[in-house]
Design a protein around this motif. Structure first.
Motif, short mmCIF file in Angstrom:
data_model
loop_
_atom_site.label_atom_id
_atom_site.label_comp_id
_atom_site.label_asym_id
_atom_site.label_seq_id
_atom_site.Cartn_x
_atom_site.Cartn_y
_atom_site.Cartn_z
N PRO A 130 0.82 -1.21 0.00
CA PRO A 130 0.00 0.00 0.00
C PRO A 130 0.86 1.26 0.00
CG PRO A 130 -0.10 -1.11 2.14
CD PRO A 130 0.74 -1.96 1.23
N ALA A 131 0.23 2.40 -0.25
CA ALA A 131 0.93 3.68 -0.37
C ALA A 131 1.76 3.99 0.88
CB ALA A 131 -0.05 4.79 -0.65
N GLN A 132 1.21 3.72 2.05
CA GLN A 132 1.97 4.02 3.27
C GLN A 132 3.24 3.19 3.35
OE1 GLN A 132 -0.92 3.41 6.38
NE2 GLN A 132 -1.09 5.64 6.68
N GLU A 133 3.15 1.95 2.91
CA GLU A 133 4.33 1.10 2.92
C GLU A 133 5.37 1.59 1.91
OE1 GLU A 133 5.26 -1.51 4.89
OE2 GLU A 133 3.54 -0.92 6.10
N MET A 134 4.93 2.18 0.81
CA MET A 134 5.88 2.71 -0.17
C MET A 134 6.70 3.83 0.46
SD MET A 134 5.67 0.88 -2.85
CE MET A 134 6.53 1.84 -4.08
N ARG A 135 6.06 4.65 1.25
CA ARG A 135 6.79 5.71 1.95
C ARG A 135 7.82 5.10 2.91
NH1 ARG A 135 1.80 9.49 3.00
NH2 ARG A 135 0.93 7.49 2.81
N HIS A 136 7.37 4.08 3.63
CA HIS A 136 8.27 3.41 4.57
C HIS A 136 9.42 2.74 3.82
CE1 HIS A 136 9.62 1.19 8.04
NE2 HIS A 136 9.53 0.07 7.34
N LEU A 137 9.10 2.12 2.69
CA LEU A 137 10.13 1.46 1.88
C LEU A 137 11.17 2.47 1.41
CD1 LEU A 137 11.18 -1.09 0.43
CD2 LEU A 137 9.63 -0.52 -1.47
N ALA A 138 10.70 3.61 0.91
CA ALA A 138 11.63 4.64 0.44
C ALA A 138 12.52 5.12 1.58
CB ALA A 138 10.85 5.81 -0.17
N LYS A 139 11.92 5.31 2.74
CA LYS A 139 12.69 5.78 3.89
C LYS A 139 13.71 4.74 4.33
CE LYS A 139 11.95 8.10 8.27
NZ LYS A 139 10.99 8.62 9.21
N SER A 140 13.30 3.47 4.35
CA SER A 140 14.22 2.43 4.79
C SER A 140 15.36 2.21 3.79
CB SER A 140 13.47 1.12 5.05
OG SER A 140 12.98 0.58 3.84
N LEU A 141 15.11 2.50 2.53
CA LEU A 141 16.17 2.37 1.51
C LEU A 141 16.99 3.65 1.37
CD1 LEU A 141 14.12 0.47 -1.20
CD2 LEU A 141 16.13 -0.42 0.01
N ASN A 142 16.54 4.70 2.07
CA ASN A 142 17.19 6.01 1.98
C ASN A 142 17.22 6.50 0.54
OD1 ASN A 142 18.36 8.30 3.04
ND2 ASN A 142 20.45 7.51 2.83
N LEU A 143 16.07 6.38 -0.11
CA LEU A 143 15.92 6.82 -1.49
C LEU A 143 14.71 7.75 -1.58
CD1 LEU A 143 16.44 3.50 -3.48
CD2 LEU A 143 18.00 5.46 -3.40
N PRO A 144 14.71 8.66 -2.56
CA PRO A 144 13.52 9.49 -2.75
C PRO A 144 12.32 8.62 -3.12
CG PRO A 144 15.37 10.29 -4.07
CD PRO A 144 15.78 8.98 -3.49
N ARG A 145 11.17 9.02 -2.66
CA ARG A 145 9.97 8.24 -2.91
C ARG A 145 9.70 8.10 -4.41
NH1 ARG A 145 3.95 9.42 -1.53
NH2 ARG A 145 3.13 7.32 -1.77
N PHE B 254 16.84 -3.63 -2.23
CA PHE B 254 15.44 -3.61 -2.64
C PHE B 254 14.82 -5.00 -2.45
CE2 PHE B 254 14.80 0.45 -4.85
CZ PHE B 254 13.43 0.57 -4.74
N ALA B 255 15.52 -6.02 -2.95
CA ALA B 255 14.98 -7.38 -2.88
C ALA B 255 14.77 -7.81 -1.42
CB ALA B 255 15.90 -8.35 -3.61
N GLU B 256 15.72 -7.47 -0.58
CA GLU B 256 15.57 -7.82 0.84
C GLU B 256 14.37 -7.13 1.46
OE1 GLU B 256 19.32 -6.85 2.62
OE2 GLU B 256 20.29 -8.66 1.86
N LYS B 257 14.20 -5.87 1.17
CA LYS B 257 13.05 -5.13 1.73
C LYS B 257 11.73 -5.67 1.20
CE LYS B 257 15.48 -2.14 4.07
NZ LYS B 257 15.57 -2.20 5.50
N LEU B 258 11.73 -6.13 -0.05
CA LEU B 258 10.50 -6.67 -0.64
C LEU B 258 10.32 -8.15 -0.33
CD1 LEU B 258 10.76 -4.95 -4.13
CD2 LEU B 258 9.21 -4.35 -2.26
N GLN B 259 11.29 -8.73 0.34
CA GLN B 259 11.27 -10.16 0.68
C GLN B 259 11.11 -11.02 -0.58
OE1 GLN B 259 8.28 -10.57 3.74
NE2 GLN B 259 9.71 -9.87 5.30
#
Length: 192
Positions: A92-107, A131-136
């Motif tokens: 979901p959109a909220q997770e995309m924000r979290h993913l970007a933050k955890s990867l230290n990349l712009p959304r 990326f692959a690790e974060k996406l499992q």
């Protein structure tokens, strides 16, 4: 890997997918048990067998063993009847924000990955691994997904011109378009 399995997957497909997971630890086993409770006994037996064999055999894999594993992974991911599975499909959109933050990349860079607007070959391996690790999922699965044509973005924007086909851009260009600091771009683009 499990993301490519349909809920109607057979016992053989489930066991094969589990056996090639990057991490077959407790968390992964729990995911499979939750998704496929009807195969619980077989999954637990396989998990124990894998754990036992990894303890007994610490020798590195030979080149032919690596080729066999890569061949099996490719065969599973491209077999008919299986969805290649979009690794971003259920985020979901909220997770995309979290993913970007955890990867230290712009959304917007993360969104370009989701919309498959990045040239897969231009992404440094260390970034693909993160990326692959974060996406499992596996790096190969993510790479294969990014090689697909760009997603069509639904929207109702007024324009005087007909929208054209989206063009993929390099990872480095995505970072520059996001006004990411040059030092950070250089650091991300460095290969190990």
């Amino acid at each position: 890997m499990m993301t490519g399995l349909s809920p109607q997957a057979s016992l053989e497909e489930v066991l094969e997918s589990f056996s090639i997971e990057h991490d077959v630890g407790k968390a992964t086993l729990q995911k499979y048990l939750t998704a496929f409770p009807e195969f619980a006994n077989d999954l637990i037996d396989l998990s124990r067998e894998i754990a036992r064999s990894s303890i007994e055999d610490d020798a590195p894999l030979s080149e032919s063993q690596h080729r066999l594993i890569n061949s099996a992974v490719t065969r599973i991911q491209t077999s008919p009847g299986k969805t290649t599975g979009d690794p971003f499909a259920n985020i979901p959109a909220q997770e995309m924000r979290h993913l970007a933050k955890s990867l230290n990349l712009p959304r917007q860079v993360v969104m370009a990955f989701k919309e498959r607007n990045v040239i897969a070959e231009s992404v440094p391996r260390k970034v693909m691994i993160s990326f692959a690790e974060k996406l499992q999922t596996s790096v190969q699965h993510l790479f294969t997904s990014l090689k697909q044509p760009p997603m069509e973005v639904a929207g109702s924007y007024k324009s005087n011109t007909k929208p054209g086909d989206a063009e993929k851009v390099t990872f480095e260009q995505l970072l520059r378009d996001a006004d990411w600091p040059e030092d950070d771009i250089s650091h991300l683009m460095e290969e190990d």
